[in-house]
Design a protein around this motif. Structure first.
Motif, PDB file in Angstrom:
ATOM      1  N   GLY A 164       0.819  -1.207   0.000  1.00 48.96           N
ATOM      2  CA  GLY A 164       0.000   0.000   0.000  1.00 48.96           C
ATOM      3  C   GLY A 164       0.850   1.252   0.000  1.00 48.96           C
ATOM      4  N   THR A 165       0.249   2.372   0.389  1.00 48.89           N
ATOM      5  CA  THR A 165       0.930   3.665   0.415  1.00 48.89           C
ATOM      6  C   THR A 165       0.926   4.207   1.838  1.00 48.89           C
ATOM      7  OG1 THR A 165       0.113   4.099  -1.831  1.00 48.89           O
ATOM      8  CG2 THR A 165       1.042   5.953  -0.624  1.00 48.89           C
ATOM      9  N   HIS A 166       2.093   4.589   2.292  1.00 47.66           N
ATOM     10  CA  HIS A 166       2.257   5.076   3.660  1.00 47.66           C
ATOM     11  C   HIS A 166       2.364   6.604   3.639  1.00 47.66           C
ATOM     12  CE1 HIS A 166       4.955   5.204   7.509  1.00 47.66           C
ATOM     13  NE2 HIS A 166       3.746   5.683   7.723  1.00 47.66           N
ATOM     14  N   TYR A 167       1.419   7.293   4.308  1.00 46.96           N
ATOM     15  CA  TYR A 167       1.431   8.746   4.431  1.00 46.96           C
ATOM     16  C   TYR A 167       1.857   9.110   5.861  1.00 46.96           C
ATOM     17  CZ  TYR A 167      -1.131   9.285   0.033  1.00 46.96           C
ATOM     18  OH  TYR A 167      -1.516   9.270  -1.296  1.00 46.96           O
ATOM     19  N   ARG A 168       2.728  10.100   5.963  1.00 42.35           N
ATOM     20  CA  ARG A 168       3.148  10.609   7.276  1.00 42.35           C
ATOM     21  C   ARG A 168       2.825  12.096   7.321  1.00 42.35           C
ATOM     22  NH1 ARG A 168       8.636   9.255   9.638  1.00 42.35           N
ATOM     23  NH2 ARG A 168       7.395   8.769  11.487  1.00 42.35           N
ATOM     24  N   LEU A 169       1.887  12.458   8.186  1.00 42.51           N
ATOM     25  CA  LEU A 169       1.484  13.853   8.356  1.00 42.51           C
ATOM     26  C   LEU A 169       2.283  14.441   9.517  1.00 42.51           C
ATOM     27  CD1 LEU A 169      -0.277  16.334   7.857  1.00 42.51           C
ATOM     28  CD2 LEU A 169      -2.104  15.209   9.189  1.00 42.51           C
ATOM     29  N   LYS A 170       3.160  15.404   9.204  1.00 41.67           N
ATOM     30  CA  LYS A 170       4.063  15.978  10.207  1.00 41.67           C
ATOM     31  C   LYS A 170       3.684  17.433  10.466  1.00 41.67           C
ATOM     32  CE  LYS A 170       7.887  13.123   8.477  1.00 41.67           C
ATOM     33  NZ  LYS A 170       9.283  13.118   7.987  1.00 41.67           N
ATOM     34  N   ALA A 171       3.506  17.767  11.751  1.00 43.85           N
ATOM     35  CA  ALA A 171       3.158  19.129  12.136  1.00 43.85           C
ATOM     36  C   ALA A 171       3.564  19.349  13.586  1.00 43.85           C
ATOM     37  CB  ALA A 171       1.665  19.374  11.936  1.00 43.85           C
ATOM     38  N   TYR A 172       3.426  20.586  14.061  1.00 48.46           N
ATOM     39  CA  TYR A 172       3.873  20.958  15.401  1.00 48.46           C
ATOM     40  C   TYR A 172       2.704  21.481  16.226  1.00 48.46           C
ATOM     41  CZ  TYR A 172       8.618  20.822  13.459  1.00 48.46           C
ATOM     42  OH  TYR A 172       9.788  20.428  12.851  1.00 48.46           O
ATOM     43  N   PRO A 173       2.536  20.991  17.454  1.00 45.40           N
ATOM     44  CA  PRO A 173       1.499  21.542  18.329  1.00 45.40           C
ATOM     45  C   PRO A 173       1.974  22.834  18.990  1.00 45.40           C
ATOM     46  CG  PRO A 173       2.640  19.788  19.456  1.00 45.40           C
ATOM     47  CD  PRO A 173       3.235  19.858  18.071  1.00 45.40           C
ATOM     48  N   ILE A 174       1.051  23.557  19.601  1.00 42.29           N
ATOM     49  CA  ILE A 174       1.391  24.810  20.271  1.00 42.29           C
ATOM     50  C   ILE A 174       2.345  24.555  21.436  1.00 42.29           C
ATOM     51  CG2 ILE A 174       0.440  26.749  21.585  1.00 42.29           C
ATOM     52  CD1 ILE A 174      -2.157  26.360  19.961  1.00 42.29           C
ATOM     53  N   ASP A 175       2.100  23.498  22.178  1.00 37.57           N
ATOM     54  CA  ASP A 175       2.921  23.155  23.337  1.00 37.57           C
ATOM     55  C   ASP A 175       3.277  21.673  23.260  1.00 37.57           C
ATOM     56  OD1 ASP A 175       3.386  22.246  26.278  1.00 37.57           O
ATOM     57  OD2 ASP A 175       3.477  24.430  26.383  1.00 37.57           O
ATOM     58  N   ALA A 176       4.502  21.344  23.637  1.00 35.73           N
ATOM     59  CA  ALA A 176       4.958  19.953  23.555  1.00 35.73           C
ATOM     60  C   ALA A 176       4.088  19.016  24.380  1.00 35.73           C
ATOM     61  CB  ALA A 176       6.416  19.859  24.007  1.00 35.73           C
ATOM     62  N   ARG A 177       3.499  19.527  25.474  1.00 33.40           N
ATOM     63  CA  ARG A 177       2.664  18.681  26.319  1.00 33.40           C
ATOM     64  C   ARG A 177       1.352  18.288  25.648  1.00 33.40           C
ATOM     65  NH1 ARG A 177       2.803  22.543  31.472  1.00 33.40           N
ATOM     66  NH2 ARG A 177       2.693  24.023  29.732  1.00 33.40           N
ATOM     67  N   GLN A 178       1.044  18.931  24.513  1.00 36.46           N
ATOM     68  CA  GLN A 178      -0.182  18.602  23.775  1.00 36.46           C
ATOM     69  C   GLN A 178       0.048  17.555  22.689  1.00 36.46           C
ATOM     70  OE1 GLN A 178      -1.042  22.506  22.243  1.00 36.46           O
ATOM     71  NE2 GLN A 178      -2.294  23.077  24.003  1.00 36.46           N
ATOM     72  N   GLN A 179       1.248  16.981  22.616  1.00 34.48           N
ATOM     73  CA  GLN A 179       1.600  16.151  21.469  1.00 34.48           C
ATOM     74  C   GLN A 179       0.679  14.955  21.275  1.00 34.48           C
ATOM     75  OE1 GLN A 179       5.304  13.657  22.156  1.00 34.48           O
ATOM     76  NE2 GLN A 179       5.545  15.066  23.886  1.00 34.48           N
ATOM     77  N   PHE A 180       0.267  14.297  22.350  1.00 27.60           N
ATOM     78  CA  PHE A 180      -0.549  13.090  22.194  1.00 27.60           C
ATOM     79  C   PHE A 180      -1.989  13.435  21.822  1.00 27.60           C
ATOM     80  CE2 PHE A 180       2.887  12.184  25.206  1.00 27.60           C
ATOM     81  CZ  PHE A 180       3.566  11.236  24.458  1.00 27.60           C
ATOM     82  N   ARG A 181      -2.513  14.523  22.379  1.00 29.52           N
ATOM     83  CA  ARG A 181      -3.840  14.983  21.954  1.00 29.52           C
ATOM     84  C   ARG A 181      -3.803  15.439  20.498  1.00 29.52           C
ATOM     85  NH1 ARG A 181      -5.193  19.140  26.685  1.00 29.52           N
ATOM     86  NH2 ARG A 181      -2.930  19.110  26.850  1.00 29.52           N
ATOM     87  N   PHE A 182      -2.696  16.066  20.119  1.00 30.58           N
ATOM     88  CA  PHE A 182      -2.555  16.540  18.744  1.00 30.58           C
ATOM     89  C   PHE A 182      -2.509  15.371  17.763  1.00 30.58           C
ATOM     90  CE2 PHE A 182       0.438  18.601  15.501  1.00 30.58           C
ATOM     91  CZ  PHE A 182      -0.599  19.250  14.854  1.00 30.58           C
TER      92      PHE A 182
END
Length: 267
Positions: A221-239
């Motif tokens: 198949g095709t593997h997509y990786r969506l890369k972006a930055y949250p406002i705060d590092a502590r929000q990474q898992f919610r993001f």
């Protein structure tokens, strides 16, 4: 020139000197405890770089207090001559080298860590497969809290032998990645545009950092990786959760099928 014996290095401690030593130790302990309680509390009232800068001061301030206390204690205990200092530190260093080699190495690594800052309070690091936020940098260990809220103490000694992965390195933002695995029969340009829109509409997105979608073709198949930055590092898992849930819904509306990993038959 004769080398003094260990007993000859020390002053005879009177009541006044003992009281001074107790006062120095008590004051140093009070300052260290106050700094380790007050500064993190103040940092939690701030956001972004100001929070991380304030957290990074804590180990530096503690080291400065310990050095100052040591410089005040030594002249009251030992006659401060070059000959006495060389004899004392040589004896202590030899004892530590044989009896507490690993402990002493961790202490030295802790001093190096405070100076070189491979990790700071508020950084998200991975050491030997353990990932979490640095919450305390002690003289012997660095304490991190994992995403599962487990508190782990890692000796600074690890920095001599293990690679240390630092996800944000003093910045309030870190890169997050949401993975999507699609069936190869689809419009790749449309899928990529949909995922970019998903990131742009996230309430956690930090707009000053770039959004990137990478595409990798696999046999299944095709593997997509969506890369972006949250406002705060502590929000990474919610993001990441937000990107994954809304990205999957958007791709489903686009009519894209998701890839299924091939089942390997047992021999």
């Amino acid at each position: 020139m004769e080398t003094p014996t260990l007993a000859e290095l020390f002053h005879t401690l009177g009541t006044g000197t003992l009281l001074e030593l107790l006062l120095i130790v008590a004051l140093a302990g009070l300052l260290i405890v106050s700094a380790q309680k007050l500064l993190p509390w103040l940092a939690d009232q701030l956001h972004g770089k100001q929070r991380l800068y304030l957290l990074a001061i804590v180990p530096l301030l503690r080291l400065g207090i310990l050095v100052a206390a040591f410089l005040l204690v030594v002249p009251r205990v030992v006659e401060p001559s070059l000959q006495n200092m060389v004899a004392l530190f040589g004896t202590v260093g030899l004892a530590l080298g044989f009896a507490m080699k690993d402990y002493a190495s961790s202490l030295i690594a802790g001093i190096v860590a405070v100076g070189e800052m491979p990790y700071r309070n508020g950084d998200w690091i991975e050491v030997n497969g353990i990932y979490g936020e640095v919450t305390h940098i002690g003289m012997r260990t660095v304490e991190i809290v994992t995403p599962d809220d487990s508190r782990v103490s890692i000796p600074h000694l690890r920095m001599w032998t293990d690679p240390i992965f630092n996800a944000n390195c003093g910045r309030p933002q870190l890169q997050c990645v949401a993975d999507f695995y699609l069936h190869p029969a689809h419009d790749a340009l449309a899928a990529k545009a949909v995922l970019q829109d998903v990131a742009l509409t996230s309430p956690y997105l930090h707009f000053d950092d770039p959004i990137m979608v990478t595409v990798h073709e696999k046999p299944w198949g095709t593997h997509y990786r969506l890369k972006a930055y949250p406002i705060d590092a502590r929000q990474q898992f919610r993001f990441i959760s937000d990107l994954t849930v809304r990205g999957k819904a958007a791709l489903t509306r686009l009519g894209v099928r998701f890839a299924v990993a091939p089942v390997v038959a047992e021999k």
